[in-house]
Design an enzyme around this catalytic site. Structure first.
Site, PDB file in Angstrom:
ATOM      1  N   GLY A  46     -22.480 -48.762  27.423  1.00  0.00           N
ATOM      2  CA  GLY A  46     -20.897 -48.691  27.482  1.00  0.00           C
ATOM      3  C   GLY A  46     -20.532 -47.554  28.520  1.00  0.00           C
ATOM      4  O   GLY A  46     -21.462 -46.440  28.582  1.00  0.00           O
ATOM      5  N   GLN A  51     -15.703 -41.242  33.038  1.00  0.00           N
ATOM      6  CA  GLN A  51     -17.027 -40.740  33.037  1.00  0.00           C
ATOM      7  C   GLN A  51     -17.542 -41.044  34.297  1.00  0.00           C
ATOM      8  O   GLN A  51     -18.660 -40.458  34.699  1.00  0.00           O
ATOM      9  CB  GLN A  51     -18.040 -41.756  32.201  1.00  0.00           C
ATOM     10  N   CYS A  94     -24.132 -40.392  24.272  1.00  0.00           N
ATOM     11  CA  CYS A  94     -23.225 -40.770  25.326  1.00  0.00           C
ATOM     12  C   CYS A  94     -23.843 -40.375  26.528  1.00  0.00           C
ATOM     13  O   CYS A  94     -24.688 -39.536  26.613  1.00  0.00           O
ATOM     14  CB  CYS A  94     -22.056 -39.996  24.999  1.00  0.00           C
ATOM     15  N   LEU A  95     -23.564 -41.199  27.799  1.00  0.00           N
ATOM     16  CA  LEU A  95     -24.240 -40.966  28.986  1.00  0.00           C
ATOM     17  C   LEU A  95     -23.695 -39.591  29.527  1.00  0.00           C
ATOM     18  O   LEU A  95     -24.221 -39.018  30.265  1.00  0.00           O
ATOM     19  CB  LEU A  95     -23.675 -41.945  29.874  1.00  0.00           C
ATOM     20  N   HIS A 136     -15.847 -46.265  20.582  1.00  0.00           N
ATOM     21  CA  HIS A 136     -16.550 -45.139  21.415  1.00  0.00           C
ATOM     22  C   HIS A 136     -15.884 -45.180  23.108  1.00  0.00           C
ATOM     23  O   HIS A 136     -15.531 -44.020  23.650  1.00  0.00           O
ATOM     24  CB  HIS A 136     -17.905 -45.263  21.430  1.00  0.00           C
ATOM     25  N   GLU A 137     -15.952 -46.010  23.675  1.00  0.00           N
ATOM     26  CA  GLU A 137     -15.433 -46.134  24.966  1.00  0.00           C
ATOM     27  C   GLU A 137     -13.997 -46.114  25.195  1.00  0.00           C
ATOM     28  O   GLU A 137     -13.555 -45.177  26.031  1.00  0.00           O
ATOM     29  CB  GLU A 137     -15.792 -47.362  25.610  1.00  0.00           C
ATOM     30  N   HIS A 140     -12.997 -42.302  25.059  1.00  0.00           N
ATOM     31  CA  HIS A 140     -12.838 -41.647  26.305  1.00  0.00           C
ATOM     32  C   HIS A 140     -11.680 -41.728  26.879  1.00  0.00           C
ATOM     33  O   HIS A 140     -11.325 -40.740  27.605  1.00  0.00           O
ATOM     34  CB  HIS A 140     -14.103 -42.468  27.124  1.00  0.00           C
TER      35      HIS A 140
HETATM   36 CO    CO Z   1     -19.349 -42.046  25.952  1.00  0.00          CO
END
Ligand code: CO
Length: 155
Positions: A46, A51, A94-95, A136-137, A140
């Site tokens: 995701g 991000q 998370c990235l 989660h996304e 953000h």
């Molecule tokens: Co994330």
């Protein structure tokens, strides 16, 4: 398509609220294409526009599909969670927060209204793992990171 740099934790951008997408144009499509490529290059499931430094309400989720190894790539523009039910706790990463994993409490099921890249409205229900990815996304877009909701931190 181009890889974009992933904004890392500590950058105040990740804590800002994203604005709605207003134009479903080529610029949005290029952003989404780049987000997918960036997500794939980092082995994520995701990614959210903030991000990659864009404060717009756009996310991509790779959803689990029963009996298939390949996930379903779903773009959610201006997503709104309309219903939540149940509860689950699972490890997340998370990235934007490399190396950190924590157990996070999430709904078992979320219903989401969103638009696709062409501005068409959709409604979907996500369960289990897919509910985690979508929640989660979407978090953000409100400047919320997964560890804010941690029930236990491993590292
Ligand atoms: Co994330």
């Amino acid at each position: 398509m181009a890889l974009r740099e992933i904004v890392k934790d500590g950058d105040p951008l990740l804590r800002k609220k994203s604005h709605p997408v207003e134009k479903f144009d080529g610029k949005l499509h290029a952003l989404l294409d780049d987000m997918l490529q960036t997500m794939r290059a980092s082995d994520g499931v995701g990614i959210a526009a903030p991000q990659v430094g864009i404060l717009r309400r756009a996310v991509i989720c790779e959803l689990e599909v029963p009996d298939k190894e390949e996930g379903e790539i779903l773009e959610l523009i201006n997503p709104v969670i309309t219903e939540k039910s149940g509860e689950q706790v699972g490890a997340e990463g998370c990235l934007s927060v490399p190396g950190k994993r924590c157990d996070v409490r999430r709904p078992m099921r979320v219903a989401v209204t969103f638009f696709d890249r062409f501005g068409k409205e959709h409604h979907r229900v996500f369960e289990g793992f897919n509910a985690v990815v979508a929640s989660h996304e979407i978090d953000h877009l409100f400047g919320i990171l997964f560890y804010d909701k941690a029930v236990k931190t491993d590292q």
